[in-house]
Design an enzyme around this catalytic site. Sequence first.
Site, PDB file in Angstrom:
ATOM      1  N   HIS A 204      11.889  -9.181  58.721  1.00  0.00           N
ATOM      2  CA  HIS A 204      12.100  -9.384  57.279  1.00  0.00           C
ATOM      3  C   HIS A 204      13.478  -8.944  56.782  1.00  0.00           C
ATOM      4  O   HIS A 204      13.830  -9.202  55.643  1.00  0.00           O
ATOM      5  CB  HIS A 204      11.022  -8.650  56.474  1.00  0.00           C
ATOM      6  CG  HIS A 204      11.260  -7.180  56.367  1.00  0.00           C
ATOM      7  ND1 HIS A 204      10.911  -6.297  57.340  1.00  0.00           N
ATOM      8  CD2 HIS A 204      11.851  -6.441  55.389  1.00  0.00           C
ATOM      9  CE1 HIS A 204      11.244  -5.080  56.987  1.00  0.00           C
ATOM     10  NE2 HIS A 204      11.831  -5.128  55.807  1.00  0.00           N
TER      11      HIS A 204
HETATM   12  C1  UD1 Z   1      12.697  -4.289  50.492  1.00  0.00           C
HETATM   13  C2  UD1 Z   1      13.597  -3.115  50.858  1.00  0.00           C
HETATM   14  C3  UD1 Z   1      13.497  -2.833  52.343  1.00  0.00           C
HETATM   15  C4  UD1 Z   1      12.073  -2.677  52.798  1.00  0.00           C
HETATM   16  C5  UD1 Z   1      11.279  -3.895  52.356  1.00  0.00           C
HETATM   17  C6  UD1 Z   1       9.830  -3.794  52.750  1.00  0.00           C
HETATM   18  C7  UD1 Z   1      15.617  -2.969  49.434  1.00  0.00           C
HETATM   19  C8  UD1 Z   1      17.093  -3.148  49.419  1.00  0.00           C
HETATM   20  N1  UD1 Z   1      15.001  -3.404  50.559  1.00  0.00           N
HETATM   21  O1  UD1 Z   1      13.206  -5.444  51.142  1.00  0.00           O
HETATM   22  O2  UD1 Z   1      14.190  -1.634  52.624  1.00  0.00           O
HETATM   23  O3  UD1 Z   1      12.033  -2.551  54.205  1.00  0.00           O
HETATM   24  O4  UD1 Z   1      11.383  -4.011  50.928  1.00  0.00           O
HETATM   25  O5  UD1 Z   1       9.188  -5.013  52.568  1.00  0.00           O
HETATM   26  O6  UD1 Z   1      15.070  -2.455  48.500  1.00  0.00           O
HETATM   27  N2  UD1 Z   1       9.669 -11.458  47.363  1.00  0.00           N
HETATM   28  C9  UD1 Z   1       8.524 -12.149  47.065  1.00  0.00           C
HETATM   29  N3  UD1 Z   1       7.454 -11.458  46.581  1.00  0.00           N
HETATM   30  C10 UD1 Z   1       7.466 -10.101  46.395  1.00  0.00           C
HETATM   31  C11 UD1 Z   1       8.656  -9.404  46.691  1.00  0.00           C
HETATM   32  C12 UD1 Z   1       9.743 -10.100  47.189  1.00  0.00           C
HETATM   33  O7  UD1 Z   1       8.457 -13.361  47.222  1.00  0.00           O
HETATM   34  O8  UD1 Z   1       6.439  -9.535  45.978  1.00  0.00           O
HETATM   35  C13 UD1 Z   1      10.812 -12.216  47.912  1.00  0.00           C
HETATM   36  C14 UD1 Z   1      11.808 -12.627  46.877  1.00  0.00           C
HETATM   37  O9  UD1 Z   1      12.313 -13.873  47.229  1.00  0.00           O
HETATM   38  C15 UD1 Z   1      12.888 -11.575  47.006  1.00  0.00           C
HETATM   39  C16 UD1 Z   1      12.861 -11.308  48.506  1.00  0.00           C
HETATM   40  O10 UD1 Z   1      11.493 -11.415  48.867  1.00  0.00           O
HETATM   41  O11 UD1 Z   1      14.114 -12.006  46.540  1.00  0.00           O
HETATM   42  C17 UD1 Z   1      13.376  -9.948  48.874  1.00  0.00           C
HETATM   43  O12 UD1 Z   1      12.645  -8.929  48.177  1.00  0.00           O
HETATM   44  P1  UD1 Z   1      13.325  -7.532  47.834  1.00  0.00           P
HETATM   45  O13 UD1 Z   1      12.368  -6.655  47.158  1.00  0.00           O
HETATM   46  O14 UD1 Z   1      14.646  -7.759  47.214  1.00  0.00           O
HETATM   47  O15 UD1 Z   1      13.657  -6.918  49.266  1.00  0.00           O
HETATM   48  P2  UD1 Z   1      12.809  -6.901  50.618  1.00  0.00           P
HETATM   49  O16 UD1 Z   1      13.444  -7.868  51.543  1.00  0.00           O
HETATM   50  O17 UD1 Z   1      11.340  -6.982  50.413  1.00  0.00           O
END
Ligand code: UD1
Length: 351
Positions: A204
């Site tokens: 991820h």
């Molecule tokens: C975040 C953390 C990472 C952790 C991970 C666990 C940061 C910088 N990174 O990464 O350290 O290991 O969480 O999962 O904070 N999205 C959805 N649904 C959700 C949440 C996210 O579709 O409920 C999608 C969105 O397109 C979003 C992307 O995932 O833009 C990334 O989500 P984000 O919370 O920015 O970071 P993670 O990659 O989950």
Amino acid sequence: MRLLSVVGARPQFVKLAPVAAECARRKIDHVIVHTGQHYETALSEVFFTDLGIEDAHVHLSVGSGTHGAQTAAILERLEPVLTQRRPDWVMVYGDTNSTLAGALTAVKLRLPVAHLEAGLRSFNRAMPEEPNRVLTDHAADLLLAPTTTAMQHLAAEGLGSRSRLVGDVMVDVLHRQRASLGHADAVLARLHVVGGTYSVATIHRAENTDDPVRLEAIVATLARLGHRVVLLVHPRLRDRAAEHGVRLDRGALRSHDPLAYAELVALVDRARGVITDSGGLQKEAFVLGVPCTTVRRETEWVETLENGWNVLVEPGAELVSAASRPRPEPTSAAPYGTGRAAAAALDALGC
Ligand code: UD1
């Protein structure tokens, strides 16, 4: 004593569980603030339900966004909450944008901040978590470190006097979950796998998902392994794979939605191996005695590398050979503590 926890992303809900349970045991007034960084049920709600955490008292509902927008939204929405609740301690967890934003908001209001899982370093500033870790540690008043390695990093940055070694709260949770692995058979049956014959994979991190060439290389390598690979798909992987036209179901590979925590632990416990870029899963595999293959160039959890229980690889031949390696010699090392980290953390806070 009022403790306010700021959480927002999946691994933070896992870390919160033992802290919340220990607060309840000690009758501490514990306020839980959910930033809303993760909002899908499979990444959020299911963890509260499954791990027996009471629902968050405050939801900031910030949702997804660029790093700046997400961090800024939390700062703006958390400030009035902290001003109104005036906790004795604010606790932030791990290394996400919710962690840094929580620490910054509290520090600006001169509220004492404790950072749980302090002192982790990858020394790779290109990953978004690394600045989150460093900045949070330097902002916080009390640094609760999971390992002696983390304590050494903090001392090297002049933060030794604010640091306490408490162990790793994820071991607290794992010990609790391990005692109730009764439903493993049902999980394996649902995923059509047989114990000891499959690997569990999660990918991820931005550095692995966002470059289409690298993502295709990782997925293609997993697909050509000689045994079944169950890929648990984080929304970031789901979205990027769709965007770049990378097929996730092919060869040895079967994709599946993310699992609830107890199911994940059961699946990993019976696996022949784990292939991941997650920090938490590297430790979970180590504690459960399952060989781990990590698709990264470095790891913060260096203790897992000893005796070959975890290896760092690039996609391609390296990954194929590591994921098929024989089980290393058993180890009795317990670098992440004995499952009493949440209690030690609250002791350090004087709760
Ligand atoms: C975040 C953390 C990472 C952790 C991970 C666990 C940061 C910088 N990174 O990464 O350290 O290991 O969480 O999962 O904070 N999205 C959805 N649904 C959700 C949440 C996210 O579709 O409920 C999608 C969105 O397109 C979003 C992307 O995932 O833009 C990334 O989500 P984000 O919370 O920015 O970071 P993670 O990659 O989950």
